[in-house]
Write a protein that holds these residues in place. Sequence first.
Motif, PDB file in Angstrom:
ATOM      1  N   ALA A   1      28.123 111.037  47.725  1.00  0.00           N
ATOM      2  CA  ALA A   1      28.005 111.785  48.978  1.00  0.00           C
ATOM      3  C   ALA A   1      27.793 110.846  50.154  1.00  0.00           C
ATOM      4  O   ALA A   1      28.444 110.975  51.201  1.00  0.00           O
ATOM      5  CB  ALA A   1      26.861 112.788  48.878  1.00  0.00           C
ATOM      6  N   ARG A   2      26.883 109.919  49.981  1.00  0.00           N
ATOM      7  CA  ARG A   2      26.561 108.989  51.074  1.00  0.00           C
ATOM      8  C   ARG A   2      27.770 108.124  51.436  1.00  0.00           C
ATOM      9  O   ARG A   2      28.105 107.960  52.614  1.00  0.00           O
ATOM     10  CB  ARG A   2      25.387 108.109  50.647  1.00  0.00           C
ATOM     11  CG  ARG A   2      24.899 107.163  51.735  1.00  0.00           C
ATOM     12  CD  ARG A   2      23.690 106.391  51.285  1.00  0.00           C
ATOM     13  NE  ARG A   2      23.992 105.438  50.228  1.00  0.00           N
ATOM     14  CZ  ARG A   2      23.598 105.570  48.957  1.00  0.00           C
ATOM     15  NH1 ARG A   2      22.897 106.621  48.595  1.00  0.00           N
ATOM     16  NH2 ARG A   2      23.900 104.657  48.062  1.00  0.00           N
ATOM     17  N   GLU A   3      28.431 107.584  50.427  1.00  0.00           N
ATOM     18  CA  GLU A   3      29.567 106.705  50.679  1.00  0.00           C
ATOM     19  C   GLU A   3      30.759 107.467  51.260  1.00  0.00           C
ATOM     20  O   GLU A   3      31.439 106.986  52.169  1.00  0.00           O
ATOM     21  CB  GLU A   3      29.972 106.007  49.376  1.00  0.00           C
ATOM     22  CG  GLU A   3      28.930 105.049  48.832  1.00  0.00           C
ATOM     23  CD  GLU A   3      28.927 103.724  49.575  1.00  0.00           C
ATOM     24  OE1 GLU A   3      29.964 103.040  49.566  1.00  0.00           O
ATOM     25  OE2 GLU A   3      27.879 103.383  50.153  1.00  0.00           O
ATOM     26  N   ARG A   4      31.032 108.642  50.724  1.00  0.00           N
ATOM     27  CA  ARG A   4      32.154 109.437  51.230  1.00  0.00           C
ATOM     28  C   ARG A   4      31.933 109.821  52.684  1.00  0.00           C
ATOM     29  O   ARG A   4      32.851 109.723  53.509  1.00  0.00           O
ATOM     30  CB  ARG A   4      32.351 110.681  50.353  1.00  0.00           C
ATOM     31  CG  ARG A   4      32.881 110.364  48.974  1.00  0.00           C
ATOM     32  CD  ARG A   4      32.911 111.570  48.030  1.00  0.00           C
ATOM     33  NE  ARG A   4      33.344 111.164  46.701  1.00  0.00           N
ATOM     34  CZ  ARG A   4      33.478 111.983  45.660  1.00  0.00           C
ATOM     35  NH1 ARG A   4      33.189 113.274  45.792  1.00  0.00           N
ATOM     36  NH2 ARG A   4      33.885 111.515  44.494  1.00  0.00           N
ATOM     37  N   LEU A   5      30.734 110.262  53.014  1.00  0.00           N
ATOM     38  CA  LEU A   5      30.441 110.654  54.391  1.00  0.00           C
ATOM     39  C   LEU A   5      30.558 109.459  55.331  1.00  0.00           C
ATOM     40  O   LEU A   5      31.101 109.581  56.444  1.00  0.00           O
ATOM     41  CB  LEU A   5      29.039 111.253  54.475  1.00  0.00           C
ATOM     42  CG  LEU A   5      28.580 111.703  55.858  1.00  0.00           C
ATOM     43  CD1 LEU A   5      29.545 112.722  56.448  1.00  0.00           C
ATOM     44  CD2 LEU A   5      27.163 112.277  55.788  1.00  0.00           C
ATOM     45  N   SER A   6      30.096 108.302  54.900  1.00  0.00           N
ATOM     46  CA  SER A   6      30.208 107.094  55.722  1.00  0.00           C
ATOM     47  C   SER A   6      31.668 106.769  56.012  1.00  0.00           C
ATOM     48  O   SER A   6      32.036 106.452  57.157  1.00  0.00           O
ATOM     49  CB  SER A   6      29.543 105.918  55.005  1.00  0.00           C
ATOM     50  OG  SER A   6      29.752 104.716  55.713  1.00  0.00           O
ATOM     51  N   GLY A   7      32.514 106.854  54.996  1.00  0.00           N
ATOM     52  CA  GLY A   7      33.940 106.576  55.190  1.00  0.00           C
ATOM     53  C   GLY A   7      34.609 107.592  56.095  1.00  0.00           C
ATOM     54  O   GLY A   7      35.460 107.241  56.935  1.00  0.00           O
ATOM     55  N   ILE A   8      34.253 108.868  55.932  1.00  0.00           N
ATOM     56  CA  ILE A   8      34.814 109.933  56.776  1.00  0.00           C
ATOM     57  C   ILE A   8      34.487 109.671  58.239  1.00  0.00           C
ATOM     58  O   ILE A   8      35.355 109.694  59.117  1.00  0.00           O
ATOM     59  CB  ILE A   8      34.274 111.309  56.336  1.00  0.00           C
ATOM     60  CG1 ILE A   8      34.842 111.708  54.972  1.00  0.00           C
ATOM     61  CG2 ILE A   8      34.603 112.382  57.382  1.00  0.00           C
ATOM     62  CD1 ILE A   8      34.109 112.877  54.321  1.00  0.00           C
ATOM     63  N   ARG A   9      33.216 109.422  58.496  1.00  0.00           N
ATOM     64  CA  ARG A   9      32.785 109.216  59.886  1.00  0.00           C
ATOM     65  C   ARG A   9      33.445 107.982  60.502  1.00  0.00           C
ATOM     66  O   ARG A   9      33.850 108.006  61.667  1.00  0.00           O
ATOM     67  CB  ARG A   9      31.268 109.093  59.930  1.00  0.00           C
ATOM     68  CG  ARG A   9      30.554 110.429  59.771  1.00  0.00           C
ATOM     69  CD  ARG A   9      29.051 110.256  59.684  1.00  0.00           C
ATOM     70  NE  ARG A   9      28.358 111.551  59.811  1.00  0.00           N
ATOM     71  CZ  ARG A   9      27.091 111.744  59.472  1.00  0.00           C
ATOM     72  NH1 ARG A   9      26.368 110.733  59.001  1.00  0.00           N
ATOM     73  NH2 ARG A   9      26.538 112.943  59.612  1.00  0.00           N
ATOM     74  N   ALA A  10      33.578 106.924  59.719  1.00  0.00           N
ATOM     75  CA  ALA A  10      34.179 105.692  60.236  1.00  0.00           C
ATOM     76  C   ALA A  10      35.640 105.906  60.596  1.00  0.00           C
ATOM     77  O   ALA A  10      36.099 105.470  61.660  1.00  0.00           O
ATOM     78  CB  ALA A  10      34.035 104.572  59.217  1.00  0.00           C
ATOM     79  N   ALA A  11      36.385 106.591  59.726  1.00  0.00           N
ATOM     80  CA  ALA A  11      37.805 106.815  59.991  1.00  0.00           C
ATOM     81  C   ALA A  11      38.009 107.730  61.193  1.00  0.00           C
ATOM     82  O   ALA A  11      38.901 107.511  62.022  1.00  0.00           O
ATOM     83  CB  ALA A  11      38.482 107.406  58.756  1.00  0.00           C
ATOM     84  N   LEU A  12      37.181 108.771  61.309  1.00  0.00           N
ATOM     85  CA  LEU A  12      37.299 109.673  62.454  1.00  0.00           C
ATOM     86  C   LEU A  12      36.945 108.937  63.751  1.00  0.00           C
ATOM     87  O   LEU A  12      37.623 109.107  64.775  1.00  0.00           O
ATOM     88  CB  LEU A  12      36.380 110.879  62.267  1.00  0.00           C
ATOM     89  CG  LEU A  12      36.756 111.871  61.156  1.00  0.00           C
ATOM     90  CD1 LEU A  12      35.688 112.968  61.036  1.00  0.00           C
ATOM     91  CD2 LEU A  12      38.124 112.499  61.406  1.00  0.00           C
TER      92      LEU A  12
END
Length: 298
Positions: free
Chosen positions: A160-171
């Motif tokens: 969860a933590r890693e996926r959310l970090s990647g989502i926010r970075a790409a957006l």
Amino acid sequence: MLRAAQELDYRPNLMARSLRTKVTRTIALVSDTLASDPYAGRAIQGSLAAAVAHGHLLFIGETEGNPVIEEKLISDFLDRQVDAFVYASMFTRYVRVPKQLKGRPVVLLNCLTRGARPAHHQVVPDESAAGSAAADALLGAGHRHHIHLVGTPAPNVFAARERLSGIRAALAEEGAKLAGVVECDWWPDSAYDAVSRALDDGLAASALICLNDRIALGAYQALRDAGRSVPGDVSVVSFDDSELAAWLRPQLTSIALPHYELGWQAVEKLLGPPSDPAVTRLPMPVRARASVGRPPGE
């Protein structure tokens, strides 16, 4: 001599050889619930294939997360003089390598140890890059606004933590951000209830990023009951690429967990050429299907 051995169907006594050489050409995979999970079982297949490729047998033991069972299993494997160990986890998490394995060849599969310098090779999925890939799937279709996350991104859950970090970075790279989070457990019924309530309360979402495919199943059902179509009204992207992703209609775009490759690479690190211990993050491929479309009105 060789021809005579073939004609007599001679087979070497591997037990006697192992007593002489101290090498049994066997390895053990110790996991919590990896072996019995219908999806993660692919990691077992990858491990088996790599072991066979190196001329080794693979023993498999499952602990069900019970430390007493784990200690007994490892002791039994040591009594059988296995050459090396794969220490595996069903969910990516931080672990402590059992004291019994100190000084022995060990590779960690789908788990990590804390500390700046790893003592063992650690093979895990690249969850942060997967989060970026999920966001990119929506950005590539033209989504910039009204993108919501579905699922509780608990900070103590590695994926969860890693996926959310990647989502926010790409957006953020595209000047976008999540419009909100619809919190729920990672199961269909909880996701259905949470998304249904959010829609009743006026949720205006053009896209949903679900933290796994089970959540996506519940979201699909909630959208359908609210008269929203996928992807005409709402695009949906998810993670894991379980069998659910292909069963749903329309089929679900999902970022795949590379179970087989994780198992293969763990054994390859164990039996392949020696190298300094490091964390290996394996790519999670995008399985693009029919659940992502242009934002409504475009």
